[in-house]
Every structure is written in structure tokens, then in C-alpha cells.
Enzyme design. Structure first.
Site, mmCIF file in Angstrom:
data_model
loop_
_atom_site.group_PDB
_atom_site.id
_atom_site.type_symbol
_atom_site.label_atom_id
_atom_site.label_comp_id
_atom_site.label_asym_id
_atom_site.label_seq_id
_atom_site.Cartn_x
_atom_site.Cartn_y
_atom_site.Cartn_z
ATOM 1 N N SER A 139 40.043 -17.451 -43.229
ATOM 2 C CA SER A 139 38.870 -17.277 -44.082
ATOM 3 C C SER A 139 37.841 -16.385 -43.390
ATOM 4 O O SER A 139 38.144 -15.240 -43.061
ATOM 5 C CB SER A 139 38.303 -18.647 -44.449
ATOM 6 O OG SER A 139 37.352 -18.541 -45.498
ATOM 7 N N ASP A 162 44.877 -19.054 -54.411
ATOM 8 C CA ASP A 162 43.604 -19.092 -53.697
ATOM 9 C C ASP A 162 42.502 -18.554 -54.614
ATOM 10 O O ASP A 162 42.480 -17.376 -54.949
ATOM 11 C CB ASP A 162 43.701 -18.248 -52.420
ATOM 12 C CG ASP A 162 42.527 -18.464 -51.476
ATOM 13 O OD1 ASP A 162 41.447 -18.864 -51.953
ATOM 14 O OD2 ASP A 162 42.691 -18.228 -50.273
ATOM 15 N N HIS A 170 43.451 -21.991 -50.846
ATOM 16 C CA HIS A 170 42.688 -21.528 -49.691
ATOM 17 C C HIS A 170 42.828 -22.450 -48.480
ATOM 18 O O HIS A 170 42.720 -21.995 -47.335
ATOM 19 C CB HIS A 170 41.213 -21.388 -50.069
ATOM 20 C CG HIS A 170 40.404 -20.619 -49.065
ATOM 21 N ND1 HIS A 170 40.673 -19.302 -48.750
ATOM 22 C CD2 HIS A 170 39.332 -20.984 -48.297
ATOM 23 C CE1 HIS A 170 39.808 -18.883 -47.842
ATOM 24 N NE2 HIS A 170 38.993 -19.875 -47.538
#
Length: 426
Positions: free
Chosen positions: A161, A209, A240
Site C-alpha cells: 500500500s 482491490d 487490499h
């Protein structure tokens, strides 16, 4: 049996024995040419296993050295020389201990030293995470208890991320890295453009995601230059957070990638060119044949004793450093040098040195009246006003003992300057 038959039989038998002996004592040519090709020949089953052929251990890393501590995982075998290393940083608001620690022993068992980094603040952005990844690698190779196990010429970064975005930024800052792996890297709005990277890059993302969407990852992937090896694997049904828990599909792609680019071990190319097992993968693109740049480097017998700067793009011979004579009684001084230059750009480094007394915080000003501009800074915070660039310390390098020093680096455009930097301390 006639005598001639006995002689023939003995000759054949002797040749067989000699051939067997040579096969047992002579390593394969590829292994002999590449000292980092270790372990048995890989198979689909072995790269998908949750543990590799090497026993491992781990240790806690205390806070300091530019990041908030963490964990290091490494093979216990010391007979094979040094190992390639990967530093991993978590995503926004996350802890490595909670989300990526599962990767440590898994990767270490395949022959890597793994440094899991906790960030100075859980809300650090991608830029700060990039800085801390590079600080982590510097610590790992220069002052960590396992520095003698790490090859400083075979280093890589990885993150999830915001940590994935930081990973890509770290690759832009330090082109000497062997590879960078972004796991669902960044978030829309970060405008990650990798068109100038020189580091082989893998992106791994999730089909479902909703935070870092497939179209966003596609946009990053499209900016990767054709001259640099890269790949993108999208995992079917993953969201995610799929990267924050044990993920066998991710690992059977990731391990061959690291083996190829950290160990120059082309035995693993077969698993990615083409993708040997597409189970659980909804999309896969790569620049096959995925040839690692250059060959294996010979590791030094001892680790470096000083921190080398991030390597810039292809360089010409840099001019000698320009040193500012320290004024009498100055709280700090600054010394600039051009690390390297290329057509239209350069990499610079400034060393900040405290005077006869300790300081807590410093500010360096550089005159760039020759039309230069600074695009990226590490180990400092940049602001500009006209032709003056001002760089202030970050949280971990502002306090210097008397005569102590620290460095910050930057990438610039234009002709390398010959500035006379000034240093002040509050």
C-alpha cells in the site's frame, strides 16, 4: 569370456566410474559461474512450499538508525557466504508485526536476509517510508549484528500500500537496488510515475482491490520503461488486505522473482516466463525473458565502514567536492559534492558537520542561481524560494554531537552546480 572382451568390459566400467565420480565432484557449470545459485534445483512444488531449504532464525531490531526498529530474519548457514537482502515496510497506519511478519521466516528459508521495518509514525506517507526503507538497508549492511551475512551489493525493497508506493520511490532514489516489489502500491492521487527507474520492478495487486484498483496499478505499470525488466501479477479474488496474511499465490510468484534478481539464479526463470502456474492469477504481464542485469558480484570480505550515497543514473566523472571553510565558532558547516552527473541532471550530496558543540537541528541553504532545480531529497526536508533551496533535518538526523556529521542527498536537473552551502542551527 575372451580376453579382448574382458579388456573392453573393464574399460567401459572404468569410464562409467570416472564419469560418475566427475558428476559427483564437479558442480554444474551454472552453479560454478554463479556463487549465489544455492539449494537444490527448484520445482513447481518447491517454490510453492511454505518453507525453503534453509534453516532460519530471527532477532528484534531496536528503534533508531532512521526507523522505528523491527525484526530481522536470516538463514543460520554461514558456510555459503553472504546473502541478498530485502527490506519490507508496511502500509499506512499498519505495523509490520501485525501484517507482514508472516513473510519473514518464509523468505529467509529460501536464502534471503529479511528486514521488517516499523515506521517512525504509523501515519508516515510514502516519501517517509521510502526514506526509512533505505535507512533500514544502510543499517542492515553497516551496523546491524547480521551485517557480515548480508551482501551490500544485492539489496532490494518491498512494501504494501503506502509502503508499496514508498518502495517505488526508494527505487527511484537508489538505482543500485537489484529489485523493487510493490504490493498493491500506493493509492489514487499519488501519481506514481516510474518512467525513469533503473530498477527491475514487480507489481503484485488484487483483482478485487477497491483501494488500489486494477486500473490504478495498470497506470503505474504503463510508466515502467521498456529497457527495465518488470512484471505485474494480479491475484484473482484478492482485496487490499490479502497481502497482510499468508498468501501462497503471492509467494510462489515473489520467490522466483527475488531469486532471479537478487541471486542472478536463472533456474527460476522457468516459473515466470511464461507463468508456470496461473492458478489464482487473473492477469500476468512481464518483459520475459527476465534477464537480470549484469552478473553476480563478488561480495567484499568486510562490510563498508561508511554509508555510500544512493547510486544515481549513469554518471560521468564528477568534479572534486567543494568544501565550505568553517567560519570561526560556527554552529555547523556544510560540504557539497556532486556524486554523479548525466545529460540534463545530476546527483548531489551535502555533509552537515556540527561545530565544537552539539546541535539539535540544522538548516542548509544552497544557491542554485545557475538554473538548477531539485526534484528529490532524502534524509532532509526541502523547500525552495527563488534560486535558494533550503533543506532542514528530519526527525532522526537533527541531533549531532560536537564534530558529528550526517548527510543528505538529492537528484537535480540542469548542470551540476558548484554551490557554497551555508549551515545554521537554532
Amino acid at each position: 569370456m575372451p580376453r579382448s572382451g574382458i579388456v573392453t568390459w573393464l574399460a567401459v566400467g572404468l569410464a562409467a566410474v570416472l564419469g560418475l565420480t566427475m558428476a559427483m565432484t564437479t558442480p554444474p557449470a551454472a552453479a560454478a559461474d554463479n556463487p549465489y545459485q544455492r539449494g537444490p534445483d527448484p520445482t513447481l512444488a518447491s517454490v510453492a512450499a511454505s518453507r525453503g531449504p534453509f534453516a532460519t532464525t530471527q532477532a528484534t531490531v531496536p528503534p533508531g538508525n532512521g526507523f522505528n526498529g523491527g525484526y530481522v530474519y536470516y538463514p543460520t548457514d554461514t558456510s555459503l557466504g553472504t546473502w541478498g537482502a530485502v527490506a519490507i515496510v508496511p502500509g499506512y497506519s499498519a505495523l509490520f508485526a501485525n501484517e507482514e511478519a508472516w513473510m519473514g521466516p518464509w523468505l529467509a528459508s529460501f536464502g534471503f536476509v529479511v528486514l521488517g521495518i516499523e515506521t517512525n509514525s504509523r501515519t508516515d506517507g510514502a516519501d517517509a517510508r521510502a526514506t526509512q526503507l533505505l535507512a533500514g538497508l544502510d543499517y542492515l549492511t553497516r551496523s546491524s549484528p547480521v551485517r557480515d551475512r548480508v551482501d551490500p551489493n544485492r539489496l532490494s525493497v518491498m512494501g504494501h500500500s503506502a509502503g508499496g508506493a514508498g518502495t517505488l520511490l526508494a527505487a527511484l532514489r537508489r538505482p543500485s537496488l537489484k529489485t523493487a516489489v510493490g504490493l498493491a502500491p500506493g493509492a489514487p492521487g499519488n501519481s506514481l510515475n516510474m518512467s525513469t527507474t533503473q530498477v527491475p520492478t514487480m507489481l503484485i495487486s488484487g483483482q478485487n482491490d477497491g483501494t488500489v484498483t486494477p486500473s490504478y496499478v495498470q497506470g503505474i505499470y504503463n510508466t515502467l520503461p521498456a529497457s527495465v525488466e518488470h512484471a505485474w501479477a494480479e491475484l484473482a479474488g484478492n482485496d487490499h488486505l490479502s497481502f497482510t496474511r499468508p498468501n501462497p499465490t503471492e509467494m510462489r510468484i515473489l520467490i522466483p522473482w527475488l531469486k532471479i534478481f537478487l541471486d542472478n539464479d536463472t533456474r527460476y526463470t522457468q516459473f515466470l516466463c511464461p507463468l508456470a502456474d496461473s492458478t489464482g492469477v487473473s492477469r500476468y504481464n512481464s518483459t520475459c525473458p527476465l534477464v537480470p542485469p549484469g552478473g553476480p558480484t563478488s561480495p567484499p570480505t568486510t562490510p563498508p565502514t561508511s554509508t555510500p550515497p544512493p547510486t544515481g543514473p549513469p554518471t560521468t566523472t564528477p568534479p572534486p567536492p567543494t568544501t565550505t571553510p568553517p567560519p570561526s565558532g560556527a554552529a555547523c558547516t556544510a560540504t557539497y559534492r556532486t556524486v554523479g552527473s548525466w545529460s540534463g541532471g545530476f546527483q548531489g550530496e551535502v555533509t552537515v558537520t556540527a561545530g565544537s558543540a552539539a546541535i539539535n537541528g540544522w538548516t542548509v541553504r544552497l544557491d542554485l542561481s545557475g538554473g538548477q532545480s531539485i526534484s528529490q531529497v532524502w534524509n532532509g526536508t526541502l523547500s525552495t524560494s527563488g534560486s535558494t533551496a533550503t533543506v532542514r533535518n528530519v526527525s532522526y538526523n537533527g541531533s549531532l554531537a560536537a564534530a558529528g556529521s550526517t548527510t543528505f542527498g538529492f537528484l537535480g536537473s540542469g548542470t551540476p552546480p558548484v554551490p557554497t552551502p551555508t549551515c545554521t542551527s537554532p
